[in-house]
Design a protein around this motif. Sequence first.
Motif, PDB file in Angstrom:
ATOM      1  N   VAL A 107       0.845  -1.298   0.052  1.00 41.00           N
ATOM      2  CA  VAL A 107       0.139  -0.140  -0.038  1.00 41.00           C
ATOM      3  C   VAL A 107       0.893   1.028   0.003  1.00 41.00           C
ATOM      4  CG1 VAL A 107      -1.658   1.367   1.316  1.00 41.00           C
ATOM      5  CG2 VAL A 107      -2.007  -1.094   1.051  1.00 41.00           C
ATOM      6  N   CYS A 108       1.872   1.305   0.603  1.00 42.71           N
ATOM      7  CA  CYS A 108       2.995   2.366   0.772  1.00 42.71           C
ATOM      8  C   CYS A 108       3.617   2.497  -0.567  1.00 42.71           C
ATOM      9  CB  CYS A 108       3.804   2.067   2.050  1.00 42.71           C
ATOM     10  SG  CYS A 108       3.217   2.279   3.760  1.00 42.71           S
ATOM     11  N   LEU A 109       3.849   1.445  -1.223  1.00 42.19           N
ATOM     12  CA  LEU A 109       4.415   1.498  -2.554  1.00 42.19           C
ATOM     13  C   LEU A 109       3.624   2.263  -3.575  1.00 42.19           C
ATOM     14  CD1 LEU A 109       6.653  -1.577  -2.691  1.00 42.19           C
ATOM     15  CD2 LEU A 109       7.560   0.653  -2.496  1.00 42.19           C
ATOM     16  N   ILE A 110       2.105   1.715  -3.410  1.00 39.88           N
ATOM     17  CA  ILE A 110       1.231   2.419  -4.373  1.00 39.88           C
ATOM     18  C   ILE A 110       1.116   3.800  -4.093  1.00 39.88           C
ATOM     19  CG2 ILE A 110      -1.198   2.305  -4.785  1.00 39.88           C
ATOM     20  CD1 ILE A 110      -1.286  -0.649  -4.248  1.00 39.88           C
ATOM     21  N   SER A 111       1.019   4.112  -2.810  1.00 38.02           N
ATOM     22  CA  SER A 111       0.706   5.703  -2.424  1.00 38.02           C
ATOM     23  C   SER A 111       1.883   6.501  -2.962  1.00 38.02           C
ATOM     24  CB  SER A 111       0.542   5.827  -1.137  1.00 38.02           C
ATOM     25  OG  SER A 111       1.680   5.522  -0.173  1.00 38.02           O
ATOM     26  N   LYS A 112       3.162   5.988  -2.996  1.00 37.57           N
ATOM     27  CA  LYS A 112       4.453   6.720  -3.557  1.00 37.57           C
ATOM     28  C   LYS A 112       4.338   6.463  -4.972  1.00 37.57           C
ATOM     29  CE  LYS A 112       6.999   5.439   0.342  1.00 37.57           C
ATOM     30  NZ  LYS A 112       8.203   4.711   0.971  1.00 37.57           N
ATOM     31  N   GLY A 113       3.184   5.923  -5.736  1.00 38.66           N
ATOM     32  CA  GLY A 113       3.426   5.879  -7.251  1.00 38.66           C
ATOM     33  C   GLY A 113       4.500   5.034  -7.889  1.00 38.66           C
ATOM     34  N   SER A 114       4.747   3.844  -7.033  1.00 45.42           N
ATOM     35  CA  SER A 114       6.044   2.871  -7.674  1.00 45.42           C
ATOM     36  C   SER A 114       5.393   2.213  -8.704  1.00 45.42           C
ATOM     37  CB  SER A 114       6.486   2.194  -6.477  1.00 45.42           C
ATOM     38  OG  SER A 114       7.048   2.869  -5.292  1.00 45.42           O
ATOM     39  N   LEU A 115       6.573   1.802  -9.550  1.00 44.76           N
ATOM     40  CA  LEU A 115       6.048   0.956 -10.956  1.00 44.76           C
ATOM     41  C   LEU A 115       5.558  -0.303 -10.376  1.00 44.76           C
ATOM     42  CD1 LEU A 115       8.992   1.914 -13.082  1.00 44.76           C
ATOM     43  CD2 LEU A 115       6.842   2.675 -13.456  1.00 44.76           C
ATOM     44  N   PRO A 116       4.627  -0.951 -11.186  1.00 45.80           N
ATOM     45  CA  PRO A 116       4.055  -2.412 -10.744  1.00 45.80           C
ATOM     46  C   PRO A 116       5.202  -3.312 -10.784  1.00 45.80           C
ATOM     47  CG  PRO A 116       2.590  -1.384 -12.429  1.00 45.80           C
ATOM     48  CD  PRO A 116       3.971  -0.538 -12.225  1.00 45.80           C
ATOM     49  N   ARG A 117       6.158  -3.225 -11.680  1.00 46.91           N
ATOM     50  CA  ARG A 117       7.308  -4.123 -11.514  1.00 46.91           C
ATOM     51  C   ARG A 117       8.176  -3.873 -10.520  1.00 46.91           C
ATOM     52  NH1 ARG A 117      10.032  -7.144 -15.259  1.00 46.91           N
ATOM     53  NH2 ARG A 117       7.821  -7.672 -16.220  1.00 46.91           N
ATOM     54  N   THR A 118       8.199  -2.710 -10.299  1.00 51.16           N
ATOM     55  CA  THR A 118       9.149  -2.471  -8.555  1.00 51.16           C
ATOM     56  C   THR A 118       8.229  -3.078  -7.631  1.00 51.16           C
ATOM     57  OG1 THR A 118       9.943  -0.663  -9.547  1.00 51.16           O
ATOM     58  CG2 THR A 118      10.152  -0.823  -7.478  1.00 51.16           C
ATOM     59  N   ILE A 119       7.122  -2.943  -7.575  1.00 50.04           N
ATOM     60  CA  ILE A 119       6.415  -3.511  -6.377  1.00 50.04           C
ATOM     61  C   ILE A 119       6.498  -5.236  -6.249  1.00 50.04           C
ATOM     62  CG2 ILE A 119       3.949  -3.780  -5.593  1.00 50.04           C
ATOM     63  CD1 ILE A 119       3.287  -0.876  -6.408  1.00 50.04           C
ATOM     64  N   GLU A 120       6.316  -5.446  -7.283  1.00 47.32           N
ATOM     65  CA  GLU A 120       6.431  -7.258  -7.444  1.00 47.32           C
ATOM     66  C   GLU A 120       7.665  -7.782  -7.182  1.00 47.32           C
ATOM     67  OE1 GLU A 120       4.718  -9.854 -10.506  1.00 47.32           O
ATOM     68  OE2 GLU A 120       3.735  -7.821 -11.648  1.00 47.32           O
ATOM     69  N   ASN A 121       8.857  -6.834  -7.566  1.00 53.15           N
ATOM     70  CA  ASN A 121      10.076  -7.259  -7.194  1.00 53.15           C
ATOM     71  C   ASN A 121      10.361  -7.145  -5.762  1.00 53.15           C
ATOM     72  OD1 ASN A 121      10.910  -7.977  -9.821  1.00 53.15           O
ATOM     73  ND2 ASN A 121      11.703  -6.294 -10.118  1.00 53.15           N
ATOM     74  N   GLU A 122      10.006  -6.140  -4.990  1.00 60.26           N
ATOM     75  CA  GLU A 122      10.186  -5.885  -3.802  1.00 60.26           C
ATOM     76  C   GLU A 122       9.516  -6.603  -2.746  1.00 60.26           C
ATOM     77  OE1 GLU A 122      10.327  -1.943  -2.103  1.00 60.26           O
ATOM     78  OE2 GLU A 122      11.034  -1.076  -3.884  1.00 60.26           O
ATOM     79  N   LEU A 123       8.126  -6.977  -3.095  1.00 54.90           N
ATOM     80  CA  LEU A 123       7.231  -7.858  -2.325  1.00 54.90           C
ATOM     81  C   LEU A 123       7.659  -9.479  -2.469  1.00 54.90           C
ATOM     82  CD1 LEU A 123       3.791  -6.123  -2.770  1.00 54.90           C
ATOM     83  CD2 LEU A 123       5.532  -5.827  -0.908  1.00 54.90           C
ATOM     84  N   SER A 124       8.283  -9.857  -3.644  1.00 54.12           N
ATOM     85  CA  SER A 124       8.374 -11.151  -3.708  1.00 54.12           C
ATOM     86  C   SER A 124       9.604 -11.745  -2.730  1.00 54.12           C
ATOM     87  CB  SER A 124       9.184 -11.318  -5.120  1.00 54.12           C
ATOM     88  OG  SER A 124      10.328 -10.528  -5.253  1.00 54.12           O
ATOM     89  N   LEU A 125      10.456 -10.595  -1.926  1.00 52.35           N
ATOM     90  CA  LEU A 125      11.041 -11.085  -1.090  1.00 52.35           C
ATOM     91  C   LEU A 125      10.302 -11.786   0.020  1.00 52.35           C
ATOM     92  CD1 LEU A 125      13.243  -7.758  -0.648  1.00 52.35           C
ATOM     93  CD2 LEU A 125      13.781  -9.822  -2.061  1.00 52.35           C
ATOM     94  N   TYR A 126       9.191 -11.605   0.190  1.00 58.09           N
ATOM     95  CA  TYR A 126       8.262 -12.197   1.372  1.00 58.09           C
ATOM     96  C   TYR A 126       8.039 -13.650   1.259  1.00 58.09           C
ATOM     97  CZ  TYR A 126       7.370  -7.523   3.501  1.00 58.09           C
ATOM     98  OH  TYR A 126       7.339  -6.624   4.112  1.00 58.09           O
ATOM     99  N   HIS A 127       8.317 -14.049  -0.051  1.00 52.32           N
ATOM    100  CA  HIS A 127       8.116 -15.439  -0.289  1.00 52.32           C
ATOM    101  C   HIS A 127       8.735 -16.469   0.430  1.00 52.32           C
ATOM    102  CE1 HIS A 127       5.244 -15.183  -3.363  1.00 52.32           C
ATOM    103  NE2 HIS A 127       5.848 -14.668  -4.426  1.00 52.32           N
ATOM    104  N   GLN A 128      10.273 -15.949   0.842  1.00 53.41           N
ATOM    105  CA  GLN A 128      11.126 -16.878   1.235  1.00 53.41           C
ATOM    106  C   GLN A 128      10.595 -17.220   2.727  1.00 53.41           C
ATOM    107  OE1 GLN A 128      14.953 -14.841   1.809  1.00 53.41           O
ATOM    108  NE2 GLN A 128      13.913 -12.903   1.611  1.00 53.41           N
ATOM    109  N   ALA A 129       9.751 -16.459   3.220  1.00 56.33           N
ATOM    110  CA  ALA A 129       9.118 -16.754   4.827  1.00 56.33           C
ATOM    111  C   ALA A 129       8.165 -17.852   4.768  1.00 56.33           C
ATOM    112  CB  ALA A 129       8.406 -15.656   5.201  1.00 56.33           C
TER     113      ALA A 129
END
Length: 268
Positions: free
Chosen positions: A232-254
């Motif tokens: 949500v914070c990345l969306i509010s900052k106007g981040s690119l969809p690809r950037t959001i996917e790459n950053e949030l994919s880090l959570y998969h390793q949990a």
Amino acid sequence: MDFSLIVGIIFGLVALIFGFTEDGGNLRTLTSLSPFIIVVGGTIGAVIASFSFGDIIHALKSVIASFKQPHSGSTEKLITKISDISSTFRKDGITALDSIIKDSELQKEEYLLLKEGLILIQEMLDPEDIQYVLESDIRAYKHKCLTDISVFEGAAGFSPTMGVIGTVMSLILVLSNGFGNPTELASSIATAFIATLYGVGFANVLYLPMANKLRSMMKRSLIQKELIVDGVCLISKGSLPRTIENELSLYHQAFSDGYKRYRKGIEN
């Protein structure tokens, strides 16, 4: 669906019974009604005295819900959803959130925090303020989960004590009847310790595994909620969809089944 809790409980009980009968024990000697009533009834009474009915009912519902705990597949779906919302938000602006918030999928429990975050974006809050509000929501959720866990941890604490009480009560009856036939006396003493067996057994095979299962589910749910806050914070900052996917994919390793998704996400 995750039935590891049921499988573990059944496996533990079968192992205990098999070990007992393997040494020549008679299974019928373990099936006594009065120790069961003392231990289970006493434990239930102590739990009811310690917690509200609402807390106990919610804890039982949480155990049932644990059969469908979060995993990396649902996390991937959540990341895709956030990425799609980001794409629409960048294209159509804040007005697009009106229709997005009404999406039927966002009415589901696992997406409510995301919906709340999008409403905060609509209200033009800064990313820092949005993060503060959503993290407050997460703290409240964690507190509720810890209450659910404490219900079963409380039961695990009461159960062995009730077993000891049941054993003492049985020994009082045995001794009050005097020392008659040695064989009958030995049998009565052995029966008296069934309550202790029930108390310790239920605590370690039933109540503590339930508490640990809820704790594990809470940790995984918190990870997904933290993912939503970041998204949500990345969306509010106007981040690119690809950037959001790459950053949030880090959570998969949990998640135990998410390493391949984690590698795929960071390599995009």
